[in-house]
Motif scaffolding. Structure first.
Motif, PDB file in Angstrom:
ATOM      1  N   THR A 200       1.631   0.566  -1.889  1.00 12.01           N
ATOM      2  CA  THR A 200       2.287   1.819  -1.533  1.00 12.01           C
ATOM      3  C   THR A 200       3.440   1.517  -0.582  1.00 12.01           C
ATOM      4  OG1 THR A 200       0.177   2.964  -1.734  1.00 12.01           O
ATOM      5  CG2 THR A 200       1.928   4.104  -0.532  1.00 12.01           C
ATOM      6  N   CYS A 201       4.548   2.188  -0.775  1.00 10.23           N
ATOM      7  CA  CYS A 201       5.726   1.931   0.056  1.00 10.23           C
ATOM      8  C   CYS A 201       5.471   2.353   1.507  1.00 10.23           C
ATOM      9  CB  CYS A 201       6.936   2.672  -0.498  1.00 10.23           C
ATOM     10  SG  CYS A 201       6.846   4.484  -0.350  1.00 10.23           S
ATOM     11  N   GLY A 202       6.316   1.857   2.379  1.00  9.60           N
ATOM     12  CA  GLY A 202       6.217   2.234   3.792  1.00  9.60           C
ATOM     13  C   GLY A 202       5.864   1.050   4.655  1.00  9.60           C
ATOM     14  N   SER A 203       4.790   1.161   5.399  1.00 10.79           N
ATOM     15  CA  SER A 203       4.396   0.092   6.314  1.00 10.79           C
ATOM     16  C   SER A 203       3.730  -1.055   5.555  1.00 10.79           C
ATOM     17  CB  SER A 203       3.440   0.644   7.368  1.00 10.79           C
ATOM     18  OG  SER A 203       2.293   1.198   6.751  1.00 10.79           O
ATOM     19  N   ALA A 204       3.443  -2.139   6.270  1.00  9.73           N
ATOM     20  CA  ALA A 204       2.802  -3.297   5.657  1.00  9.73           C
ATOM     21  C   ALA A 204       1.438  -2.926   5.095  1.00  9.73           C
ATOM     22  CB  ALA A 204       2.666  -4.418   6.681  1.00  9.73           C
ATOM     23  N   ARG A 205       1.156  -3.390   3.880  1.00  9.40           N
ATOM     24  CA  ARG A 205      -0.117  -3.111   3.215  1.00  9.40           C
ATOM     25  C   ARG A 205      -0.896  -4.423   3.103  1.00  9.40           C
ATOM     26  NH1 ARG A 205       0.241   2.197   4.118  1.00  9.40           N
ATOM     27  NH2 ARG A 205       2.164   3.063   3.189  1.00  9.40           N
ATOM     28  N   ARG A 206      -2.086  -4.432   3.641  1.00  9.98           N
ATOM     29  CA  ARG A 206      -2.923  -5.639   3.599  1.00  9.98           C
ATOM     30  C   ARG A 206      -3.744  -5.635   2.310  1.00  9.98           C
ATOM     31  NH1 ARG A 206      -5.090  -8.247   8.960  1.00  9.98           N
ATOM     32  NH2 ARG A 206      -2.809  -8.464   8.984  1.00  9.98           N
ATOM     33  N   ILE A 207      -3.626  -6.724   1.547  1.00 10.02           N
ATOM     34  CA  ILE A 207      -4.238  -6.791   0.221  1.00 10.02           C
ATOM     35  C   ILE A 207      -4.919  -8.145   0.047  1.00 10.02           C
ATOM     36  CG2 ILE A 207      -3.805  -6.658  -2.268  1.00 10.02           C
ATOM     37  CD1 ILE A 207      -1.191  -5.120  -1.561  1.00 10.02           C
ATOM     38  N   GLU A 208      -6.092  -8.118  -0.564  1.00 10.46           N
ATOM     39  CA  GLU A 208      -6.829  -9.344  -0.857  1.00 10.46           C
ATOM     40  C   GLU A 208      -6.734  -9.641  -2.349  1.00 10.46           C
ATOM     41  OE1 GLU A 208     -11.389  -9.840  -0.878  1.00 10.46           O
ATOM     42  OE2 GLU A 208     -10.791 -10.469   1.152  1.00 10.46           O
ATOM     43  N   ILE A 209      -6.406 -10.872  -2.683  1.00 11.74           N
ATOM     44  CA  ILE A 209      -6.323 -11.268  -4.085  1.00 11.74           C
ATOM     45  C   ILE A 209      -7.132 -12.543  -4.311  1.00 11.74           C
ATOM     46  CG2 ILE A 209      -4.146 -10.161  -4.719  1.00 11.74           C
ATOM     47  CD1 ILE A 209      -2.689 -12.749  -4.035  1.00 11.74           C
TER      48      ILE A 209
ATOM     49  N   ARG B 250       9.021   8.031  -1.870  1.00  7.35           N
ATOM     50  CA  ARG B 250       8.113   7.606  -2.929  1.00  7.35           C
ATOM     51  C   ARG B 250       8.241   6.109  -3.208  1.00  7.35           C
ATOM     52  NH1 ARG B 250       9.883  12.669  -4.973  1.00  7.35           N
ATOM     53  NH2 ARG B 250      11.561  11.618  -6.116  1.00  7.35           N
ATOM     54  N   THR B 251       7.151   5.540  -3.697  1.00  8.13           N
ATOM     55  CA  THR B 251       7.173   4.151  -4.144  1.00  8.13           C
ATOM     56  C   THR B 251       8.039   4.046  -5.392  1.00  8.13           C
ATOM     57  OG1 THR B 251       4.954   3.741  -3.273  1.00  8.13           O
ATOM     58  CG2 THR B 251       5.759   2.218  -4.973  1.00  8.13           C
ATOM     59  N   VAL B 252       8.997   3.135  -5.393  1.00 12.12           N
ATOM     60  CA  VAL B 252       9.923   2.979  -6.519  1.00 12.12           C
ATOM     61  C   VAL B 252       9.231   2.210  -7.642  1.00 12.12           C
ATOM     62  CG1 VAL B 252      12.114   1.974  -7.267  1.00 12.12           C
ATOM     63  CG2 VAL B 252      11.947   3.090  -5.021  1.00 12.12           C
ATOM     64  N   GLU B 253       9.324   2.740  -8.844  1.00 18.09           N
ATOM     65  CA  GLU B 253       8.721   2.083 -10.002  1.00 18.09           C
ATOM     66  C   GLU B 253       9.738   1.158 -10.673  1.00 18.09           C
ATOM     67  OE1 GLU B 253       5.555   2.427 -10.535  1.00 18.09           O
ATOM     68  OE2 GLU B 253       5.434   3.903  -8.905  1.00 18.09           O
ATOM     69  N   PRO B 254       9.273   0.059 -11.283  1.00 19.27           N
ATOM     70  CA  PRO B 254      10.197  -0.883 -11.931  1.00 19.27           C
ATOM     71  C   PRO B 254      10.874  -0.271 -13.148  1.00 19.27           C
ATOM     72  CG  PRO B 254       7.925  -1.468 -12.399  1.00 19.27           C
ATOM     73  CD  PRO B 254       7.873  -0.384 -11.369  1.00 19.27           C
ATOM     74  N   THR B 255      12.092  -0.707 -13.400  1.00 18.10           N
ATOM     75  CA  THR B 255      12.836  -0.277 -14.581  1.00 18.10           C
ATOM     76  C   THR B 255      13.276  -1.516 -15.354  1.00 18.10           C
ATOM     77  OG1 THR B 255      14.953  -0.271 -13.400  1.00 18.10           O
ATOM     78  CG2 THR B 255      13.701   1.780 -13.417  1.00 18.10           C
TER      79      THR B 255
ATOM     80  N   ALA C  60      -7.147 -15.011  -1.049  1.00 14.03           N
ATOM     81  CA  ALA C  60      -6.114 -14.960  -0.012  1.00 14.03           C
ATOM     82  C   ALA C  60      -5.890 -13.514   0.402  1.00 14.03           C
ATOM     83  CB  ALA C  60      -4.806 -15.566  -0.522  1.00 14.03           C
ATOM     84  N   THR C  61      -5.512 -13.346   1.651  1.00 14.69           N
ATOM     85  CA  THR C  61      -5.169 -12.020   2.177  1.00 14.69           C
ATOM     86  C   THR C  61      -3.702 -12.038   2.575  1.00 14.69           C
ATOM     87  OG1 THR C  61      -7.412 -11.690   2.999  1.00 14.69           O
ATOM     88  CG2 THR C  61      -5.694 -10.281   3.913  1.00 14.69           C
ATOM     89  N   VAL C  62      -2.960 -11.057   2.084  1.00 10.89           N
ATOM     90  CA  VAL C  62      -1.522 -11.005   2.359  1.00 10.89           C
ATOM     91  C   VAL C  62      -1.134  -9.617   2.836  1.00 10.89           C
ATOM     92  CG1 VAL C  62      -0.964 -12.803   0.668  1.00 10.89           C
ATOM     93  CG2 VAL C  62      -0.974 -10.414  -0.046  1.00 10.89           C
ATOM     94  N   ASP C  63      -0.058  -9.555   3.598  1.00  7.85           N
ATOM     95  CA  ASP C  63       0.564  -8.294   3.984  1.00  7.85           C
ATOM     96  C   ASP C  63       1.859  -8.157   3.202  1.00  7.85           C
ATOM     97  OD1 ASP C  63      -1.411  -7.627   5.784  1.00  7.85           O
ATOM     98  OD2 ASP C  63      -0.316  -8.336   7.556  1.00  7.85           O
ATOM     99  N   VAL C  64       1.998  -7.031   2.515  1.00  9.85           N
ATOM    100  CA  VAL C  64       3.189  -6.779   1.706  1.00  9.85           C
ATOM    101  C   VAL C  64       3.871  -5.517   2.209  1.00  9.85           C
ATOM    102  CG1 VAL C  64       4.080  -6.319  -0.609  1.00  9.85           C
ATOM    103  CG2 VAL C  64       2.123  -7.855  -0.311  1.00  9.85           C
ATOM    104  N   THR C  65       5.163  -5.615   2.475  1.00  8.38           N
ATOM    105  CA  THR C  65       5.948  -4.462   2.923  1.00  8.38           C
ATOM    106  C   THR C  65       7.028  -4.158   1.893  1.00  8.38           C
ATOM    107  OG1 THR C  65       5.604  -5.045   5.241  1.00  8.38           O
ATOM    108  CG2 THR C  65       7.411  -3.518   4.741  1.00  8.38           C
ATOM    109  N   VAL C  66       7.035  -2.912   1.407  1.00 14.06           N
ATOM    110  CA  VAL C  66       8.050  -2.459   0.451  1.00 14.06           C
ATOM    111  C   VAL C  66       8.580  -1.116   0.941  1.00 14.06           C
ATOM    112  CG1 VAL C  66       8.571  -1.867  -1.934  1.00 14.06           C
ATOM    113  CG2 VAL C  66       6.803  -3.585  -1.439  1.00 14.06           C
TER     114      VAL C  66
END
Length: 470
Positions: free
Chosen positions: A247-256, A380-385, A367-373
């Motif tokens: 989700t756009c905005g602040s850093a999102r912590r995600i485990e992969i 709104r979160t921008v969708e790929p085109t 792995a755990t990463v922080d992603v900022t978009v």
């Protein structure tokens, strides 16, 4: 989580395609509350149809050239390829030897080992092969310096297109690479910049250079070991299952989980550049255990160099082929870790995007990463085109052999003339064992004509084949 290891049980029975795998629901799954969900998870959207890719192999040894492998060797290696593709595609793609000839010694002296077009034409005539969906004609010669020293394939538009292959070596990994081209896969490249992770592919700076085979963990790149498919390959096939979209905005912590965790694992994060949504980014974790997954199928002699230390990898839309991806390289780094981030590393991308590695667990293979978009219009979160940039022709065009399907019509325009200059784009490096083709001259006997309007036949792949404008 336990590392999986795929073991191949060789047999002589013909393979049949298992029941088609039901398509997954396309609805996104949100984690957390509707207002604060840090990301959503999307199901795979497979391209093409589940199929058995049928390979007709013709072994050709012109006079004076001694065979150095047997039809049985080819059969074994195709079974290894089947085990690899079937597992990586969750059973959607199987590979089966429709027939494998004994060694053929042509009477015609014009069938030369240093001329793959004549070898292909002989194989076509000898086999009676009829092109069609999921059908592949594979002409093979001995591994000999007197023979053409690069394998190549036609490049399909889709997974089920089928096509032609020329093989100068009997290796299951090379079979897999060239069959990948027939099933629409591009090479797995890299882009290295001296001072940044990201770049504007529409005006690539001189400080960046693209390597055609630069991805060291991809069989479509510079790997010669069966390694789990990368994000770019899975995206091209529509097989990223449990795709995580932050989700756009602040850093999102995600485990992969690592790429060898299997189809049902949450392995890949992807997001669009909010100001240039035709550019997509992918984040994956490559644990050292990935290198062991197929050791029981094919014990590659290249594994000691192909299997690198664990790390998080970033890739993005390729600047030359928008349907493919290039792996990002740490600015200025030439070490074995140049394509991997470790805990404490942060990659600052264009337009406010960033990826930071928080932790890696080599026991759990996660792995755990922080992603900022950043957000787009309306928060709104921008969708790929889809990219509006046409993929650029590069490399030499395959020679058209008599009796082979036409490649294109005959407008007097060469592929090189049609290729726009791309600032900062380096020339293609040859894959190990591949003879580089001059990028400015046609191959002997080749027609240089083509038409942008008519494109009736397959496009060929030499050291990256090219998706020509159509």
């Amino acid at each position: 989580m336990h590392a999986r290891r795929i073991v191949l049980i060789l047999g002589s029975a013909a393979l049949a395609l298992a029941a088609a795998i039901p398509g997954q629901a396309s609805a996104a799954v949100h984690r957390g509350s509707a207002a604060t969900a840090p990301y959503r998870v999307e199901a795979a959207t497979p391209k093409g149809q589940p199929a058995v890719e049928e390979v007709t192999a013709v072994l050709v040894a012109p006079r004076g050239i001694d065979p150095d492998y047997t039809p049985e060797d080819v059969a074994t290696h195709l079974q290894q390829v089947d085990a690899y593709y079937a597992n990586e595609t969750n059973g959607r793609v199987h590979v089966h030897a429709a027939s494998i000839s004994d060694w053929q010694v042509p009477d015609d002296p014009s069938v030369r080992c240093d001329d793959f077009a004549s070898i292909n034409a002989f194989a076509l005539q000898y086999s009676g092969f009829t092109p069609g969906p999921d059908k592949h004609l594979m002409a093979m010669v001995p591994e000999n310096d007197a023979c053409e020293r690069f394998s190549n394939a036609s490049e399909g538009e889709g997974v089920n297109d089928g096509g032609f292959l020329f093989m100068d070596v009997d290796l299951p990994t090379t079979f897999s690479h060239e069959l990948g081209h027939n099933m629409s896969l591009f090479h797995a490249s890299s882009v290295r910049c001296s001072d940044s992770w990201d770049y504007d592919e529409h005006a690539m700076p001189a400080s960046c250079a693209r390597d055609e085979y630069g991805n060291d963990a991809d069989l479509m790149g510079n790997a010669y070991t069966f390694l789990p498919f990368t994000a770019g390959t899975l995206d091209r096939l529509g097989l990223i299952s449990h795709r995580v979209v932050p989700t756009c905005g602040s850093a999102r912590r995600i485990e992969i989980s690592t790429m060898s965790s299997g189809f049902d694992a949450q392995r890949i994060i992807s997001f669009a550049d909010p100001r240039d949504p035709s550019v997509s980014w992918f984040v994956q974790y490559r644990d050292v255990v990935d290198g062991q997954e197929y050791a029981g199928v094919y014990d590659s002699p290249a594994a000691p160099t192909d299997v690198r230390p664990s790390g998080v990898q970033l890739s993005r839309t390729d600047p030359l082929y928008p349907e493919a991806t290039s792996i990002a390289v740490r600015p200025g780094d030439t070490s074995v870790m140049a394509e991997r981030l470790v805990p404490g590393d942060r990659a600052d991308l264009r337009h406010g995007m960033s990826v930071s590695v928080v932790s890696m667990d080599e026991d759990a293979h996660q792995a755990t990463v922080d992603v900022t978009v950043p957000c787009g219009a309306g928060g709104r979160t921008v969708e790929p085109t889809a990219s509006t940039t046409r993929s650029v022709p590069s490399g030499a065009i395959m020679q058209q052999a008599a009796g082979m399907p036409a490649m294109w019509a005959t407008d007097a325009v060469s592929p090189i003339e049609a290729m726009p200059a791309m600032p900062g784009m380096s020339g293609m490096s040859a894959r190990s064992g591949m003879t580089p083709q001059p990028a400015t001259s046609a191959m002997p006997g080749a027609s240089v004509g083509r038409s942008d309007a008519a494109f009736p036949g397959p496009r060929w792949n030499v050291a990256r084949i090219l998706r020509l404008p159509s």
